[in-house]
Design a protein around this motif. Structure first.
Motif, mmCIF file in Angstrom:
data_model
loop_
_atom_site.group_PDB
_atom_site.id
_atom_site.type_symbol
_atom_site.label_atom_id
_atom_site.label_comp_id
_atom_site.label_asym_id
_atom_site.label_seq_id
_atom_site.Cartn_x
_atom_site.Cartn_y
_atom_site.Cartn_z
ATOM 1 N N ALA A 9 0.821 -1.207 0.000
ATOM 2 C CA ALA A 9 0.000 0.000 0.000
ATOM 3 C C ALA A 9 0.855 1.257 0.000
ATOM 4 O O ALA A 9 0.552 2.222 -0.703
ATOM 5 C CB ALA A 9 -0.937 0.003 1.213
ATOM 6 N N ILE A 10 1.940 1.247 0.758
ATOM 7 C CA ILE A 10 2.795 2.439 0.842
ATOM 8 C C ILE A 10 3.480 2.698 -0.489
ATOM 9 O O ILE A 10 3.541 3.833 -0.963
ATOM 10 C CB ILE A 10 3.826 2.278 1.975
ATOM 11 N N LEU B 10 -6.062 6.856 -8.216
ATOM 12 C CA LEU B 10 -4.714 6.671 -8.760
ATOM 13 C C LEU B 10 -3.995 5.506 -8.083
ATOM 14 O O LEU B 10 -3.314 4.726 -8.745
ATOM 15 C CB LEU B 10 -3.884 7.936 -8.580
ATOM 16 N N VAL B 11 -4.160 5.393 -6.772
ATOM 17 C CA VAL B 11 -3.524 4.284 -6.048
ATOM 18 C C VAL B 11 -4.094 2.964 -6.533
ATOM 19 O O VAL B 11 -3.360 2.004 -6.780
ATOM 20 C CB VAL B 11 -3.719 4.430 -4.521
ATOM 21 N N GLU B 12 -5.403 2.902 -6.716
ATOM 22 C CA GLU B 12 -6.028 1.661 -7.188
ATOM 23 C C GLU B 12 -5.593 1.327 -8.601
ATOM 24 O O GLU B 12 -5.453 0.159 -8.953
ATOM 25 C CB GLU B 12 -7.545 1.767 -7.103
ATOM 26 N N SER B 13 -5.366 2.344 -9.426
ATOM 27 C CA SER B 13 -4.931 2.068 -10.800
ATOM 28 C C SER B 13 -3.458 1.665 -10.849
ATOM 29 O O SER B 13 -3.047 0.907 -11.718
ATOM 30 C CB SER B 13 -5.174 3.278 -11.699
ATOM 31 N N TRP C 28 -6.228 -0.903 2.870
ATOM 32 C CA TRP C 28 -5.719 -0.017 1.822
ATOM 33 C C TRP C 28 -6.275 1.384 1.983
ATOM 34 O O TRP C 28 -5.542 2.366 1.869
ATOM 35 C CB TRP C 28 -6.104 -0.556 0.445
ATOM 36 N N ASN C 29 -7.574 1.488 2.242
ATOM 37 C CA ASN C 29 -8.183 2.813 2.398
ATOM 38 C C ASN C 29 -7.587 3.548 3.595
ATOM 39 O O ASN C 29 -7.353 4.754 3.524
ATOM 40 C CB ASN C 29 -9.692 2.684 2.553
#
Length: 101
Positions: free
Chosen positions: A2-3, A33-36, A50-51
């Protein structure tokens, strides 16, 4: 994961918008953007984790940690002096400082 996903999304966000993200204004755009950047598994615990990481990263990514900056600046300036003077060999390694404890 996640980081690292947050750091890659931060790099992409800054390249696209020319500024650091703000928590109140850019929360949705940053988390998409993080999910992509990273494939997030959709089970409830991982998604909630993650959230939480994304929210905490987005809240603190604009902050500066001056003591850590001073350490890295001292190391970088010493390596530059080594490279310019030719007296010693500069370090050719990658340094990753992970504070996730």
């Amino acid at each position: 994961g996640a980081i690292f996903g947050c750091f890659q999304a931060l790099n992409r966000f800054v390249n696209e918008h020319g500024r650091m993200p703000m928590y109140d204004k850019d929360r949705g755009a940053f988390s998409s953007l993080v999910e992509s950047e990273w494939n997030v598994s959709k089970d409830n615990y991982a998604e909630e984790d993650w959230n939480r990481h994304c929210r905490n990263f987005l809240r603190t990514c604009r902050a500066k940690f001056v003591p850590l900056q001073a350490i890295f600046a001292a190391i970088a300036s010493q390596e530059c002096l080594k490279a310019v003077s030719g007296l010693y060999n500069p370090v050719h390694q990658f340094l990753l400082y992970d504070c996730d404890e």
